[in-house]
Motif scaffolding. Structure first.
Motif, mmCIF file in Angstrom:
data_model
loop_
_atom_site.group_PDB
_atom_site.id
_atom_site.type_symbol
_atom_site.label_atom_id
_atom_site.label_comp_id
_atom_site.label_asym_id
_atom_site.label_seq_id
_atom_site.Cartn_x
_atom_site.Cartn_y
_atom_site.Cartn_z
ATOM 1 N N PRO A 120 47.590 42.864 29.998
ATOM 2 C CA PRO A 120 48.666 43.761 29.570
ATOM 3 C C PRO A 120 49.207 43.340 28.213
ATOM 4 C CG PRO A 120 49.430 42.291 31.297
ATOM 5 C CD PRO A 120 47.961 42.041 31.151
ATOM 6 N N ARG A 121 49.767 44.281 27.497
ATOM 7 C CA ARG A 121 50.301 43.989 26.160
ATOM 8 C C ARG A 121 51.354 42.890 26.220
ATOM 9 N NH1 ARG A 121 50.362 46.892 21.313
ATOM 10 N NH2 ARG A 121 49.337 48.661 22.346
ATOM 11 N N GLU A 122 52.137 42.847 27.296
ATOM 12 C CA GLU A 122 53.210 41.856 27.392
ATOM 13 C C GLU A 122 52.674 40.428 27.461
ATOM 14 O OE1 GLU A 122 54.656 45.692 29.302
ATOM 15 O OE2 GLU A 122 52.813 44.484 29.265
ATOM 16 N N PHE A 123 51.463 40.244 27.998
ATOM 17 C CA PHE A 123 50.901 38.901 28.084
ATOM 18 C C PHE A 123 50.282 38.472 26.757
ATOM 19 C CE2 PHE A 123 47.966 35.547 29.345
ATOM 20 C CZ PHE A 123 48.707 34.850 30.283
ATOM 21 N N GLN A 124 49.885 39.421 25.934
ATOM 22 C CA GLN A 124 49.290 39.137 24.629
ATOM 23 C C GLN A 124 50.335 38.554 23.689
ATOM 24 O OE1 GLN A 124 46.097 39.690 23.094
ATOM 25 N NE2 GLN A 124 47.021 38.732 21.309
ATOM 26 N N THR A 125 50.004 37.454 23.043
ATOM 27 C CA THR A 125 50.893 36.904 22.023
ATOM 28 C C THR A 125 51.044 37.916 20.887
ATOM 29 O OG1 THR A 125 50.108 34.681 22.564
ATOM 30 C CG2 THR A 125 51.278 34.952 20.477
ATOM 31 N N ASP A 126 52.298 38.220 20.480
ATOM 32 C CA ASP A 126 52.571 39.220 19.445
ATOM 33 C C ASP A 126 51.954 40.569 19.794
ATOM 34 O OD1 ASP A 126 53.919 37.293 17.924
ATOM 35 O OD2 ASP A 126 52.092 36.692 16.888
ATOM 36 N N PHE A 160 45.337 47.724 25.694
ATOM 37 C CA PHE A 160 45.643 46.654 26.631
ATOM 38 C C PHE A 160 45.704 47.252 28.041
ATOM 39 C CE2 PHE A 160 47.268 45.122 22.572
ATOM 40 C CZ PHE A 160 46.807 43.811 22.543
ATOM 41 N N VAL A 161 44.590 47.160 28.762
ATOM 42 C CA VAL A 161 44.478 47.851 30.053
ATOM 43 C C VAL A 161 44.751 46.931 31.244
ATOM 44 C CG1 VAL A 161 42.777 49.406 29.035
ATOM 45 C CG2 VAL A 161 41.990 47.452 30.390
ATOM 46 N N GLY A 162 44.930 45.643 31.005
ATOM 47 C CA GLY A 162 45.164 44.729 32.101
ATOM 48 C C GLY A 162 43.906 44.440 32.899
ATOM 49 N N THR A 163 44.086 43.858 34.057
ATOM 50 C CA THR A 163 42.938 43.486 34.871
ATOM 51 C C THR A 163 42.301 44.708 35.519
ATOM 52 O OG1 THR A 163 42.193 42.072 36.680
ATOM 53 C CG2 THR A 163 44.335 43.090 36.955
ATOM 54 N N CYS A 164 40.991 44.676 35.664
ATOM 55 C CA CYS A 164 40.259 45.740 36.334
ATOM 56 C C CYS A 164 39.826 45.192 37.687
ATOM 57 C CB CYS A 164 39.062 46.176 35.494
ATOM 58 S SG CYS A 164 39.551 46.848 33.880
ATOM 59 N N THR A 165 40.660 45.362 38.668
ATOM 60 C CA THR A 165 40.433 44.761 39.976
ATOM 61 C C THR A 165 39.380 45.538 40.739
ATOM 62 O OG1 THR A 165 42.741 44.078 40.016
ATOM 63 C CG2 THR A 165 41.570 44.036 42.101
ATOM 64 N N PRO A 166 38.337 44.856 41.228
ATOM 65 C CA PRO A 166 37.287 45.563 41.974
ATOM 66 C C PRO A 166 37.794 46.091 43.296
ATOM 67 C CG PRO A 166 36.962 43.191 42.102
ATOM 68 C CD PRO A 166 38.080 43.422 41.131
ATOM 69 N N GLU A 167 37.133 47.157 43.758
ATOM 70 C CA GLU A 167 37.477 47.712 45.056
ATOM 71 C C GLU A 167 37.082 46.731 46.159
ATOM 72 O OE1 GLU A 167 35.468 51.399 45.399
ATOM 73 O OE2 GLU A 167 36.335 52.242 43.582
ATOM 74 N N CYS A 168 37.864 46.683 47.215
ATOM 75 C CA CYS A 168 37.540 45.827 48.359
ATOM 76 C C CYS A 168 36.612 46.583 49.301
ATOM 77 C CB CYS A 168 38.813 45.411 49.097
ATOM 78 S SG CYS A 168 39.812 44.229 48.182
ATOM 79 N N GLY A 169 35.491 45.976 49.649
ATOM 80 C CA GLY A 169 34.556 46.599 50.566
ATOM 81 C C GLY A 169 34.816 46.192 52.006
ATOM 82 N N VAL A 170 34.076 46.796 52.901
ATOM 83 C CA VAL A 170 34.248 46.504 54.319
ATOM 84 C C VAL A 170 33.921 45.048 54.614
ATOM 85 C CG1 VAL A 170 33.434 47.077 56.638
ATOM 86 C CG2 VAL A 170 33.750 48.892 54.931
ATOM 87 N N ASN A 208 50.990 48.232 35.693
ATOM 88 C CA ASN A 208 51.322 49.382 34.851
ATOM 89 C C ASN A 208 50.389 49.531 33.658
ATOM 90 O OD1 ASN A 208 53.467 50.047 36.504
ATOM 91 N ND2 ASN A 208 54.990 48.950 35.265
ATOM 92 N N ALA A 209 49.546 48.534 33.408
ATOM 93 C CA ALA A 209 48.676 48.587 32.226
ATOM 94 C C ALA A 209 47.575 49.641 32.364
ATOM 95 C CB ALA A 209 48.068 47.212 31.960
ATOM 96 N N GLY A 210 47.163 49.950 33.581
ATOM 97 C CA GLY A 210 46.204 51.044 33.767
ATOM 98 C C GLY A 210 44.860 50.646 34.327
ATOM 99 N N GLY A 211 44.404 49.410 34.086
ATOM 100 C CA GLY A 211 43.152 48.924 34.647
ATOM 101 C C GLY A 211 41.937 49.748 34.274
ATOM 102 N N ALA A 212 40.996 49.853 35.212
ATOM 103 C CA ALA A 212 39.718 50.521 34.948
ATOM 104 C C ALA A 212 39.892 52.000 34.646
ATOM 105 C CB ALA A 212 38.783 50.330 36.137
#
Length: 448
Positions: free
Chosen positions: A237-243, A253-263, A427-431
């Motif tokens: 996210p933009r907030e974690f980026q220095t300056d 700045f899209v933040g982490t792209c968390t994978p879907e959890c499978g069965v 809130n960054a939006g991810g994938a």
């Protein structure tokens, strides 16, 4: 890599195979005039993805690939045999290569000069193999690549005359910073600033032959090492980026792209109410190796904690080979990260950016144990934002780690900061946002 993949053909639905030729207009090619605006089919572009063959990069980039594939784009993912099944599971084409040369997780462009013959030769080997896979078809519309493989990616974009989007696995650098590094590289070269001039003759000739179709045979070092792309996807996210407030729209700045959890992503939480500590450290990267890691785990086990330990390369079973681990310790060679992080109070990791971002996404405080310059920068930012603590690898086994973890569990100030970090991450939006940005860039590049 010649096997375009035994994985993908059977996984590709017929509805997508019918669109093997992209319906989006190519560069310099007008869109069909017979269709009304509201009748025009959704644009489908062909995208080749180059990524480092590593767990962290694969886990962070594949959600973007999956989302672009879901939207109907034809995706070709290039990786090694180890990570091919993970890519194929997203439904994309997979090109398998024996090795995908990278600059390494901690490399800086200025450290890998334009006359590094080994790097150029390895990157060129890979580029030639990828290019051969598209020889009987039009080149892809876009090269989507992770930073550590940018030499190969830029060789391909120059040969094909196609645009590229870069995925940044760590902090972004502003355009003027990259320009200064590029100017320094060019000033150290000879005569016309050609990055090929100082290479051995046989590599230089190969490079000329490969780049000539794109008109870049004598390109300056900055074209391959430091020149920013028109669009970069930053996985923070933009907030974690220095300056972060100083960056313009060329960096998303899209933040982490968390994978879907499978069965199959199952993990049974402990039946106790003890706070869960998730520890994912490589014993080869901390002072004292496996014995130090065992001492870390034993010290944590003496606290009122439930410790989930993840170690690479089958090291988990041998960690307590002589006797059984304590009852409040789990040892794993594999465990679903997201499932454990959802329940963890503290995550102890080597502070690569993706691990840190996943931790924030699931509202988990951090103990960063950095082992590289890039990881130290991330760890410093974690401390600066009050999201956790920083422990050096040589002190992790001295009881320090257990004391730091218990202090974090009991600190309400850290809990508030981490909850704020979770808001940034979510809130960054991810994938989804990454795919939006890439589609917008493709429309800007190709639509009339």
């Amino acid at each position: 890599m010649r096997e375009l993949s035994a994985f993908q053909k059977s996984r590709e639905p017929a509805s997508v195979r019918q669109h093997a030729r992209t319906s989006a207009p190519r560069r310099g090619r007008a869109a069909p005039s017979v269709l009304l605006a509201d009748e025009r089919p959704a644009a489908r572009y062909r995208i080749v993805v180059l990524n480092a063959p590593a767990e962290s990069q694969t886990r962070s980039v594949l959600p973007i690939v999956r989302e672009l594939r879901r939207r109907g784009h034809r995706m070709t993912y290039v990786t090694t045999r180890e990570f091919a099944p993970s890519a194929a599971a997203t439904g994309v084409d997979v090109l398998v290569h024996d090795s995908c040369p990278t600059l390494g997780a901690d490399a800086n462009p200025e450290d890998c000069g334009p006359a590094d013959a080994r790097l150029v030769a390895d990157a060129l080997d890979w580029a030639e193999e990828v290019d051969a896979a598209f020889r009987d078809d039009d080149p892809p519309d876009l090269v989507l690549y992770e930073t550590s493989v940018h030499a190969t990616a830029r060789f391909l974009t120059c040969r094909w005359g196609r645009p590229a989007v870069q995925i940044l696995p760590s902090f972004a650098h502003r355009a003027q910073d990259a320009a200064e590094v590029g100017a320094a590289l060019e000033s150290t070269d000879v005569d016309d600033g050609s990055c090929a001039r100082r290479l051995p003759g046989h590599i230089r000739e190969r490079l000329y032959r490969f780049l000539t179709p794109g008109g870049m045979a004598g390109g300056a070092p900055s074209n391959f090492y430091t020149k920013p792309e028109p669009l970069s996807i930053a996985l923070l996210p933009r907030e974690f980026q220095t300056d972060g407030e100083l960056f313009d729209g060329s960096v998303a700045f899209v933040g982490t792209c968390t994978p879907e959890c499978g069965v199959i992503d199952q993990w049974i939480p402990p039946s106790t109410d003890l706070p869960v500590v998730f520890l994912a450290l490589d014993p080869e990267l901390i002072e004292g190796g496996r014995e130090s890691l065992r001492a870390c785990v034993s010290a944590l086990a003496e606290k009122s904690l439930h410790v989930v330990v993840l170690t690479p390369n089958g090291a988990a079973e041998s960690l307590f080979a002589a006797d059984d681990p304590p009852l409040n310790v789990e040892l794993h060679d594999h465990v679903p990260w997201a499932t454990v992080l959802r329940r963890a109070a503290v995550f102890v990791c080597h502070s690569d950016l993706h691990s840190v971002m996943e931790s924030l996404y699931f509202n988990t405080a951090l103990v960063a144990v950095p082992t590289s310059h890039r990881q130290r920068a991330v760890a410093d930012r974690v401390v600066e934002l009050d999201l956790g603590a920083h422990v050096s690898p040589d002190r992790a086994a001295l009881g320090t780690l257990a004391d730091v973890v218990t202090a974090l569990v009991a600190d309400p100030g850290i809990a508030r900061s981490v909850r704020e970090g979770q808001r940034w991450a979510r809130n960054a939006g991810g994938a989804l946002r990454a795919a939006d940005e890439i589609e917008g860039f493709l429309e800007w590049s190709y639509e009339p």
